[in-house]
Design a protein around this motif. Structure first.
Motif, mmCIF file in Angstrom:
data_model
loop_
_atom_site.group_PDB
_atom_site.id
_atom_site.type_symbol
_atom_site.label_atom_id
_atom_site.label_comp_id
_atom_site.label_asym_id
_atom_site.label_seq_id
_atom_site.Cartn_x
_atom_site.Cartn_y
_atom_site.Cartn_z
ATOM 1 N N ALA A 1 -1.154 -2.800 -7.888
ATOM 2 C CA ALA A 1 -2.321 -2.938 -7.010
ATOM 3 C C ALA A 1 -3.212 -4.056 -7.508
ATOM 4 O O ALA A 1 -3.664 -4.908 -6.731
ATOM 5 N N PHE B 1 -8.516 2.286 -1.967
ATOM 6 C CA PHE B 1 -7.996 3.370 -1.136
ATOM 7 C C PHE B 1 -6.644 3.879 -1.582
ATOM 8 O O PHE B 1 -6.302 5.020 -1.286
ATOM 9 N N THR B 2 -5.880 3.062 -2.327
ATOM 10 C CA THR B 2 -4.696 3.667 -2.934
ATOM 11 C C THR B 2 -5.171 4.705 -3.944
ATOM 12 O O THR B 2 -4.584 5.776 -4.072
ATOM 13 N N LEU C 1 -7.799 -2.371 -1.059
ATOM 14 C CA LEU C 1 -6.459 -1.795 -1.234
ATOM 15 C C LEU C 1 -6.395 -0.973 -2.517
ATOM 16 O O LEU C 1 -5.899 0.153 -2.524
ATOM 17 N N ILE C 2 -6.930 -1.512 -3.605
ATOM 18 C CA ILE C 2 -6.951 -0.746 -4.857
ATOM 19 C C ILE C 2 -7.740 0.535 -4.643
ATOM 20 O O ILE C 2 -7.337 1.630 -5.032
ATOM 21 N N MET D 1 -3.727 -7.794 -5.701
ATOM 22 C CA MET D 1 -5.084 -8.158 -5.277
ATOM 23 C C MET D 1 -5.440 -9.539 -5.819
ATOM 24 O O MET D 1 -6.018 -10.360 -5.125
ATOM 25 N N PHE E 1 0.848 -1.200 0.000
ATOM 26 C CA PHE E 1 0.000 0.000 0.000
ATOM 27 C C PHE E 1 0.879 1.244 0.000
ATOM 28 O O PHE E 1 0.705 2.157 -0.814
ATOM 29 N N GLY F 1 -8.279 -7.195 -0.849
ATOM 30 C CA GLY F 1 -7.461 -6.787 -1.985
ATOM 31 C C GLY F 1 -8.077 -5.634 -2.746
ATOM 32 O O GLY F 1 -7.398 -4.676 -3.125
ATOM 33 N N LEU F 2 -9.398 -5.706 -2.942
ATOM 34 C CA LEU F 2 -10.064 -4.648 -3.695
ATOM 35 C C LEU F 2 -10.069 -3.340 -2.904
ATOM 36 O O LEU F 2 -9.919 -2.261 -3.477
ATOM 37 N N GLU G 1 -3.694 -12.569 -3.889
ATOM 38 C CA GLU G 1 -4.111 -12.887 -2.514
ATOM 39 C C GLU G 1 -4.982 -14.153 -2.412
ATOM 40 O O GLU G 1 -4.676 -15.011 -1.596
ATOM 41 N N ILE H 1 2.658 1.776 -3.279
ATOM 42 C CA ILE H 1 1.769 2.244 -4.339
ATOM 43 C C ILE H 1 1.504 3.737 -4.182
ATOM 44 O O ILE H 1 1.605 4.504 -5.142
ATOM 45 N N ILE H 2 1.185 4.162 -2.951
ATOM 46 C CA ILE H 2 0.894 5.589 -2.829
ATOM 47 C C ILE H 2 2.170 6.415 -2.972
ATOM 48 O O ILE H 2 2.110 7.550 -3.415
#
Lengths: 301, 699
Positions: A125, B445-446, B442-443, A129, A103, B439-440, A132, A106-107
């Motif tokens: 990202a 909120f990034t 994460l996408i 995902m 995370f 996982g989603l 996982e 990525i940011i």
């Protein structure tokens, strides 16, 4: 404790073996196996340039990234010897701690305001995902198989079963190799050696990192490889005593590195649009393992 | 003592509501804030006294309609009351500051604060009162006052539309609840909640499940389970920021309270109910987050995330029910424990995120993600608080979201060791769902954090190219004004409530074991006779949580250590600042940045099959292509299928009767007359029909 030391030792030469395998496969002599580590040390001694667009996030992200991987490594057992931290459900923590590092990376890529890095971040990202579920189902299958819900519990009771457990171990090894390849942005999914930023995933995310930070990120990649290698080796170590298990550990790691090198030498990178399909394959293989375990245990209907 | 506090609580609330009209606007604000503080104080004392002294119960006489009105305050009520109190306290505090820019709208604010107080009071009362019809009345007051607080900006057409949507759906919810309570009343003759238990033990299993389904549908509309979620994404962006935060934090949680309360009372086939809830919840969670990612409006994105989190809570509840049904107490503990904890956690980070979004709105007057960027430089406090909220909502350690998800995960993984194939499949399905949700998220909120707060401002990204020159000048002129606004938004007393919430988030993340004691007390309500074996396993879970707490500490410490080492090395060597590397391109970088849509494009391509995304594009053609335009409008096919389409057909049907609406006042009076006479005559007519039927039978 054993596994921490072993993993850190492995991380020093792992990528070197990969690089060496690749050069031998392509008919070159290649650099020594410690060359990648020397490159990192060189980076650690260098100055750095920071983009004026970036904020504090960009500064701290690499540190948190490596911390997250180190904390994840603490949970990896070595056969019968539990990791420094071991509790029921620790693999959930393992996955989520790694996700935290991701995370932040990525940011931090988005922090630079560069279109290239945004692109890499977007891909990273999505792929992480998609990976996982494969990891969780795989661990879930082993939890089902052994009746344990911690890394240590699973790996220490794995080999009391029949030869079937070796078969499952083999399939799981396959899945883990590819999880490791995806998580480290290696060949079938991403090509770290490509010359074009548009086709990169991980490398393009860290375009603006330099100096010490870049060194940290590179070293984290090595650590991650060694960490996944340690998980894979655990499928084979079982409850063997240390004097056998440690050489076995290194043997598995070296095999893993050679396999990675061979895969990278002989497989071309997929088209980026096809990557999700490929990653879904891993999830389906893990599902196969899951149902295989159910069959073995006689719980299937 | 409890009775006295309960009465004082309600009397103060009523007195405050009555005195509000007699004050000026500022006084109203101050009174509301101080009274909310006082009321939360009283209510928290009441709650804590229950935690110390055990559940309180007292009964009011009531009237012949309601029957006796029992007030029972048990651990479950107390848990929700404390959540409501904290969110309202921070929400009122934040709202007090947020509403300053509307200070000219005196009447509107008066109505708003009255409704605000009523929502707070009624929410608390719903947790305590245990009489069906009284709860319905209080619930109705709550629904109406929530409607009023939502439509604060009622002069905007969209707000009013969203508000009316909310109002209608709230009443569908009340309809379901009314039917359920009436059913119990008819069968047992009592509105007391205890009658629900009598009902389920005396009636066949199938009516027990039926009763639960009615209750569930009613509460699910409030909580926002798919497919009853459609009001949420409309209402949240329409409401002012503090209301969105409160709504997502606690108003929808009252639905969860309802479900948990009913589950405690109903004694029926828990297995079926468990599978039912689990299935709906997994769908809710995954669908919510899938849609959240493609949203363009920050608040709408957060609203869809509320749906997702309701899904996670639901997975916990479903797991708990299955645990009860299969008599696997450990699962019940993990499930209900996770659900309760996630309810608390979600109320914390979601209100934090909404308040953060409110601060963004205060300085940009716009919540379209594509038009924002680089805000971390303007409002750093808000940005870091928003980051904490984002990390927490993704369930990442060392924040609180992880703790509750860990609870649920450990239950699900424990459940895998069962012998029932169907049950194992359900566990697999839920694990998959929960992993995908993580996982989603994460996408999502990034994207939300990265695009809104990082990079460089994107306001000129909007396709109004003709005006761009003028706009740039404009924004240069107002830089000073902007800085002033930033200062106001970021003033210590304005961000303090947000810091309070963030502190709670981190506290729970680092000291999760402190919450075990109250949680076990609540769970004991569902699992009355905990076997020593289970008890020891709960102790193990506690030990795990302690380890997690230490682990999180270690993580924070290690990160800090590495950061300091790194800073030392960086400062020793030469370091400089330069523009972001653009592969040799050094022109305007603002438009070169990745946008929110491009960030999620790969995901959108994958998910398009499952989602309804309306796309419009004008490609570049010819030698001199003009303006190229691309639009994506994320739709919600459940809304289209379940609400829009039936409404269209219904409208078609009703259009046939348009002749009745002829604009003639005499005709309307006639209709009224006919209706009243019918209503009065109905019993007589039914009697006559009965006589005729009897007569016919005799023939």
């Amino acid at each position: 404790m054993v596994s921490l030391v072993l993993i850190i030792l492995t991380s020093l030469f792992f990528t070197g073996i990969v690089v060496r395998t690749k050069s031998i496969a392509s008919g070159r002599k290649g650099p020594g196996i410690f060359q990648p580590m020397k490159d990192i040390i060189r980076l650690w001694k260098k100055g750095s340039v920071y983009s004026t667009t970036t904020s504090f996030i960009f500064q701290i992200a690499p540190s948190i990234y490596i911390a997250s991987v180190l904390m994840a490594i603490l949970m990896i057992p070595h056969g019968n010897h539990p990791g420094i931290i071991s509790f029921e459900g620790d693999f959930v923590m393992f996955a989520y701690v790694l996700a935290l590092g991701k995370f932040l990376m990525i940011i931090s890529a988005l922090d630079t305001g560069s279109s290239f890095e945004g692109m890499g971040a977007s891909r990273e990202a999505l792929y992480s995902m998609l990976v996982e579920p494969a990891f969780f189902i795989l661990i879930g299958s082993f939890a089902l198989f052994t009746g344990q819900t911690s890394f240590h519990g699973i790996f220490s009771s794995l080999h009391y079963g029949s030869h079937i457990s070796y078969m499952l171990g083999g399939l799981a090894t396959f899945v883990f190799i590819f999880i490791a390849m995806i998580e480290n942005s290696r060949m079938p999914v991403d090509d770290p050696k490509t010359h074009l930023e548009l086709t990169m995933v991980h490398e393009v995310m860290i375009l603006d990192n330099s100096g010490f930070d870049l060194g940290l990120i590179m070293y984290t990649t090595h650590l991650k490889f060694a960490m996944y290698g340690a998980i894979i080796s655990n499928f084979f170590i079982g409850v063997l005593p240390l004097e056998i298990s440690i050489p076995l550990f290194f043997a598995v790691q070296i095999c893993f590195a050679v396999v990675v090198g061979i895969i990278e030498s002989f497989i071309a990178r997929f088209r980026l649009g096809h990557n999700p399909q490929f990653i879904f394959i891993l999830t389906s293989v893990s599902l196969l393992i899951f149902f295989g375990v159910l069959l073995v245990l006689g719980k299937f209907i | 003592m409890a009775k006295l506090l309960f009465e004082i609580f309600n009397l103060i609330a009523i007195a405050t509501v009555i005195s509000i009209p007699f004050l000026n606007t500022k006084g109203r604000g101050i009174l509301t804030l101080s009274m909310i503080a006082a009321l939360t104080g009283i209510s928290s004392v009441l709650a804590l006294s229950v935690f110390v002294n055990g559940p309180a119960e007292f009964i009011y006489g009531g009237s012949w309609i309601t029957g006796k009105i029992p007030i029972r305050i048990d651990y479950l009520s107390v848990w929700f009351m404390l959540i409501i109190n904290f969110t309202f306290l921070t929400g009122a505090w934040y709202g007090f500051r947020y509403m300053k820019k509307y200070i000219a709208q005196t009447d509107n604010i008066a109505l708003h604060v009255i409704a605000f107080l009523l929502v707070y009071t009624t929410l608390n009362d719903i947790c305590m009162i245990q009489n069906g019809i009284v709860v319905l009345v209080v619930w109705e007051i709550m629904a109406l006052s929530s409607f009023i607080v939502i439509i604060f900006e009622h002069y905007k057409k969209e707000t009013l539309k969203a508000g009316i949507n909310f109002l209608i759906q709230s009443h569908v919810c009340i309809l379901f609840l009314t039917i359920a309570f009436m059913w119990v009343k008819i069968k047992t003759g009592s509105f007391d909640f205890a009658a629900i238990t009598d009902f389920t033990t005396s009636q066949p299993v199938i009516s027990g499940i039926g009763l639960f389904v009615f209750f569930f549908f009613g509460f699910a509309i409030k909580a926002g389970f798919v497919p009853f979620h459609t009001w949420l994404p409309l209402a949240h962006p329409a409401a002012p920021a503090h209301i969105s935060g409160i709504m997502s934090g606690v108003i929808i949680k009252i639905g969860i309270y309802g479900i948990l309360r009913v589950l405690m009372l109903i004694k029926t086939d828990m297995v079926t109910i468990g599978y039912f809830i689990l299935f709906i919840s997994v769908i809710t969670g995954v669908y919510g987050v899938m849609l959240a990612i493609v949203q363009h409006n920050l608040k709408k994105l957060l609203a869809y995330h509320s749906i997702e989190n309701i899904g996670i809570i639901g997975i916990g509840i479903g797991l708990g029910c299955l645990g009860l049904g299969y008599e696997n107490q450990l699962l019940a503990v993990a499930g209900f424990g996770g659900a309760l904890l996630h309810t608390l956690n979600h109320s914390l980070f979601k209100s934090l995120l909404f308040f953060g979004a409110g601060n963004v709105y205060l300085i940009k007057h716009n919540l379209t993600i594509e038009a924002l960027g680089g805000l971390i430089k303007r409002i750093p406090h808000t940005a870091y608080l928003f980051l904490i909220g984002s990390l927490a909502i993704c369930g990442l350690p060392p924040f609180n979201g992880f703790i509750s998800e860990f609870f649920i995960y450990s239950g699900l993984f424990k459940g895998l060791s069962s012998d029932l194939f169907l049950f194992i499949l359900a566990m697999l399905f839920s694990i998959l769902g929960l992993v995908l949700i993580g996982g989603l998220a994460l996408i999502c909120f990034t994207k939300a954090f990265g695009i809104v707060f990082l990079g460089i401002p994107r306001e000129n990204n909007k396709p109004q190219i003709q005006n761009s020159k003028f706009k740039i000048q404009n924004s240069e002129l107002s830089t000073e004004a902007n800085e002033h606004e930033d200062m106001v938004v970021e003033k210590a007393r304005n961000v303090l409530p947000l810091y309070l919430i963030a502190a709670a988030i981190i506290f729970i993340g680092l000291f999760p074991f402190l919450l075990i004691q109250p949680l076990t007390k609540i769970i004991a309500l569902y699992v009355p006779r905990m076997t020593p074996d289970v008890y020891s396993q709960i102790q193990d879970l506690l030990k795990n949580l302690t380890t997690i707490g230490w682990f999180s500490f270690g993580f924070v410490a290690l990160s800090a250590l590495i950061y300091f080492v790194r800073s030392y090395f960086v400062s020793r060597h030469k370091h400089s600042a330069d523009a972001t590397w653009g592969c040799g391109y050094t022109g305007e970088t603002q438009k070169m940045q990745y946008t929110a849509s491009s960030f999620i494009r790969t995901y959108r391509k994958l998910a398009e099959l499952l989602l309804l995304i309306k796309k419009q594009k004008k490609d570049a053609t010819g030698l001199y292509p003009g303006l190229i335009k691309r639009e994506t409008h994320p739709g919600d096919w459940i809304e289209t299928l379940l609400i829009d389409k039936p409404l269209i057909h219904f409208r078609k049907l009703l259009r046939r009767f348009r002749f009745l609406q002829n604009g003639n006042i005499q005709a309307y009076i006639l209709y009224g007359f006919i209706f009243i006479s019918l209503a009065v005559m109905l019993p007589v007519i039914i009697d006559k029909i009965a006589i005729i039927i009897k007569f016919l039978n005799h023939l």
